[in-house]
Motif scaffolding. Structure first.
Motif, PDB file in Angstrom:
ATOM      1  N   THR A   1      18.039  70.729  10.590  1.00 18.09           N
ATOM      2  CA  THR A   1      19.182  70.008  11.168  1.00 18.09           C
ATOM      3  C   THR A   1      19.179  70.130  12.681  1.00 18.09           C
ATOM      4  OG1 THR A   1      20.467  70.391   9.161  1.00 18.09           O
ATOM      5  CG2 THR A   1      21.703  69.810  11.136  1.00 18.09           C
ATOM      6  N   LEU A   2      18.921  71.325  13.161  1.00 15.70           N
ATOM      7  CA  LEU A   2      18.844  71.548  14.602  1.00 15.70           C
ATOM      8  C   LEU A   2      17.695  70.750  15.205  1.00 15.70           C
ATOM      9  CD1 LEU A   2      19.753  72.936  17.169  1.00 15.70           C
ATOM     10  CD2 LEU A   2      18.363  74.907  16.513  1.00 15.70           C
ATOM     11  N   GLN A   3      16.542  70.737  14.553  1.00 15.67           N
ATOM     12  CA  GLN A   3      15.398  69.980  15.078  1.00 15.67           C
ATOM     13  C   GLN A   3      15.715  68.492  15.134  1.00 15.67           C
ATOM     14  OE1 GLN A   3      12.510  71.484  16.364  1.00 15.67           O
ATOM     15  NE2 GLN A   3      12.450  69.441  17.248  1.00 15.67           N
ATOM     16  N   SER A   4      16.446  67.992  14.154  1.00 12.32           N
ATOM     17  CA  SER A   4      16.847  66.588  14.143  1.00 12.32           C
ATOM     18  C   SER A   4      17.722  66.265  15.358  1.00 12.32           C
ATOM     19  CB  SER A   4      17.590  66.271  12.846  1.00 12.32           C
ATOM     20  OG  SER A   4      18.041  64.953  12.842  1.00 12.32           O
ATOM     21  N   LEU A   5      18.649  67.160  15.677  1.00 16.74           N
ATOM     22  CA  LEU A   5      19.506  66.975  16.845  1.00 16.74           C
ATOM     23  C   LEU A   5      18.687  67.046  18.134  1.00 16.74           C
ATOM     24  CD1 LEU A   5      22.291  66.650  18.135  1.00 16.74           C
ATOM     25  CD2 LEU A   5      22.577  69.134  17.930  1.00 16.74           C
ATOM     26  N   ILE A   6      17.794  68.008  18.209  1.00 11.30           N
ATOM     27  CA  ILE A   6      16.919  68.139  19.387  1.00 11.30           C
ATOM     28  C   ILE A   6      16.087  66.878  19.573  1.00 11.30           C
ATOM     29  CG2 ILE A   6      14.894  69.362  20.295  1.00 11.30           C
ATOM     30  CD1 ILE A   6      16.104  71.915  18.945  1.00 11.30           C
ATOM     31  N   ASP A   7      15.511  66.381  18.488  1.00 10.66           N
ATOM     32  CA  ASP A   7      14.694  65.169  18.564  1.00 10.66           C
ATOM     33  C   ASP A   7      15.502  63.969  19.044  1.00 10.66           C
ATOM     34  OD1 ASP A   7      12.556  66.669  17.637  1.00 10.66           O
ATOM     35  OD2 ASP A   7      12.681  65.902  15.575  1.00 10.66           O
TER      36      ASP A   7
ATOM     37  N   ILE B   1      18.156  63.994  20.997  1.00  6.97           N
ATOM     38  CA  ILE B   1      18.475  64.143  22.415  1.00  6.97           C
ATOM     39  C   ILE B   1      17.236  63.931  23.274  1.00  6.97           C
ATOM     40  CG2 ILE B   1      19.229  65.766  24.205  1.00  6.97           C
ATOM     41  CD1 ILE B   1      21.099  66.987  22.022  1.00  6.97           C
ATOM     42  N   THR B   2      16.120  64.543  22.882  1.00  6.62           N
ATOM     43  CA  THR B   2      14.911  64.442  23.708  1.00  6.62           C
ATOM     44  C   THR B   2      14.265  63.064  23.642  1.00  6.62           C
ATOM     45  OG1 THR B   2      13.536  65.424  21.972  1.00  6.62           O
ATOM     46  CG2 THR B   2      14.443  66.916  23.647  1.00  6.62           C
ATOM     47  N   ALA B   3      14.654  62.230  22.685  1.00  8.33           N
ATOM     48  CA  ALA B   3      14.149  60.860  22.626  1.00  8.33           C
ATOM     49  C   ALA B   3      14.820  59.978  23.677  1.00  8.33           C
ATOM     50  CB  ALA B   3      14.372  60.271  21.235  1.00  8.33           C
ATOM     51  N   LYS B   4      15.917  60.451  24.222  1.00  8.66           N
ATOM     52  CA  LYS B   4      16.659  59.697  25.230  1.00  8.66           C
ATOM     53  C   LYS B   4      16.071  59.960  26.615  1.00  8.66           C
ATOM     54  CE  LYS B   4      19.698  58.626  22.053  1.00  8.66           C
ATOM     55  NZ  LYS B   4      19.070  57.876  21.022  1.00  8.66           N
ATOM     56  N   SER B   5      16.411  59.105  27.540  1.00  6.99           N
ATOM     57  CA  SER B   5      16.010  59.281  28.935  1.00  6.99           C
ATOM     58  C   SER B   5      16.625  60.566  29.487  1.00  6.99           C
ATOM     59  CB  SER B   5      16.500  58.091  29.761  1.00  6.99           C
ATOM     60  OG  SER B   5      16.546  58.392  31.129  1.00  6.99           O
ATOM     61  N   SER B   6      15.812  61.392  30.115  1.00  7.78           N
ATOM     62  CA  SER B   6      16.344  62.619  30.715  1.00  7.78           C
ATOM     63  C   SER B   6      17.342  62.296  31.827  1.00  7.78           C
ATOM     64  CB  SER B   6      15.214  63.498  31.246  1.00  7.78           C
ATOM     65  OG  SER B   6      14.493  62.830  32.269  1.00  7.78           O
ATOM     66  N   VAL B   7      17.143  61.177  32.498  1.00  7.28           N
ATOM     67  CA  VAL B   7      18.085  60.742  33.542  1.00  7.28           C
ATOM     68  C   VAL B   7      19.448  60.457  32.917  1.00  7.28           C
ATOM     69  CG1 VAL B   7      18.604  58.919  35.218  1.00  7.28           C
ATOM     70  CG2 VAL B   7      16.275  59.802  35.031  1.00  7.28           C
ATOM     71  N   ALA B   8      19.442  59.744  31.804  1.00  3.06           N
ATOM     72  CA  ALA B   8      20.707  59.398  31.143  1.00  3.06           C
ATOM     73  C   ALA B   8      21.412  60.641  30.606  1.00  3.06           C
ATOM     74  CB  ALA B   8      20.455  58.405  30.008  1.00  3.06           C
ATOM     75  N   VAL B   9      20.662  61.555  30.010  1.00  2.00           N
ATOM     76  CA  VAL B   9      21.266  62.772  29.458  1.00  2.00           C
ATOM     77  C   VAL B   9      21.873  63.608  30.584  1.00  2.00           C
ATOM     78  CG1 VAL B   9      20.812  64.925  28.227  1.00  2.00           C
ATOM     79  CG2 VAL B   9      19.773  62.802  27.425  1.00  2.00           C
ATOM     80  N   LYS B  10      21.120  63.828  31.656  1.00  2.00           N
ATOM     81  CA  LYS B  10      21.624  64.625  32.781  1.00  2.00           C
ATOM     82  C   LYS B  10      22.817  63.957  33.433  1.00  2.00           C
ATOM     83  CE  LYS B  10      20.340  66.825  37.156  1.00  2.00           C
ATOM     84  NZ  LYS B  10      21.733  67.012  37.448  1.00  2.00           N
ATOM     85  N   THR B  11      22.716  62.662  33.680  1.00  2.00           N
ATOM     86  CA  THR B  11      23.819  61.935  34.308  1.00  2.00           C
ATOM     87  C   THR B  11      25.072  62.010  33.447  1.00  2.00           C
ATOM     88  OG1 THR B  11      22.276  60.417  35.408  1.00  2.00           O
ATOM     89  CG2 THR B  11      24.561  59.685  35.202  1.00  2.00           C
ATOM     90  N   GLY B  12      24.907  61.812  32.143  1.00  2.00           N
ATOM     91  CA  GLY B  12      26.046  61.860  31.236  1.00  2.00           C
ATOM     92  C   GLY B  12      26.698  63.231  31.184  1.00  2.00           C
ATOM     93  N   LYS B  13      25.881  64.277  31.123  1.00  2.00           N
ATOM     94  CA  LYS B  13      26.434  65.631  31.082  1.00  2.00           C
ATOM     95  C   LYS B  13      27.147  65.966  32.389  1.00  2.00           C
ATOM     96  CE  LYS B  13      24.329  69.072  29.272  1.00  2.00           C
ATOM     97  NZ  LYS B  13      23.377  70.119  28.892  1.00  2.00           N
TER      98      LYS B  13
END
Length: 96
Positions: free
Chosen positions: A27-33, A35-47
């Motif tokens: 379940t954790l790996q599914s969540l990690i996958d 998140i990491t499939a998204k643009s790192s720019v989008a994840v950082k900007t959103g956070k």
């Protein structure tokens, strides 16, 4: 101040998901996958945006979020995401 179980926390919206102990790693790996499939720019900007607007009132938070999203539209990854969507392919993120 009361202890609650995981399923109650899930029902009350305090957590996103519950997994049995023997499925926790998967379940954790599914969540990690996801998140990491998204643009790192989008994840950082959103956070960054989320944490900055926590101390703002609603109107200021909306204004700030609008500004961040507008500026984010200039990122290379945004163009790649739009192109990938239109072309029905997986995006190739550059981190820019």
């Amino acid at each position: 101040g009361e202890f609650i179980d995981a399923h109650t926390a899930l029902q009350q919206g305090l957590i996103n998901r519950v997994a049995p102990a023997d499925q926790l790693d998967a379940t954790l790996q599914s969540l990690i996958d996801a998140i990491t499939a998204k643009s790192s720019v989008a994840v950082k900007t959103g956070k960054d945006m989320f944490y900055k607007q926590l101390d703002m009132d609603l109107a200021d938070a909306y204004e700030y979020a609008g500004q961040v999203m507008t500026c984010n539209m200039m990122a290379d990854d945004v163009s790649e995401g739009i192109d990938a969507f239109i072309e029905k392919r997986h995006a190739v993120w550059t981190g820019r």
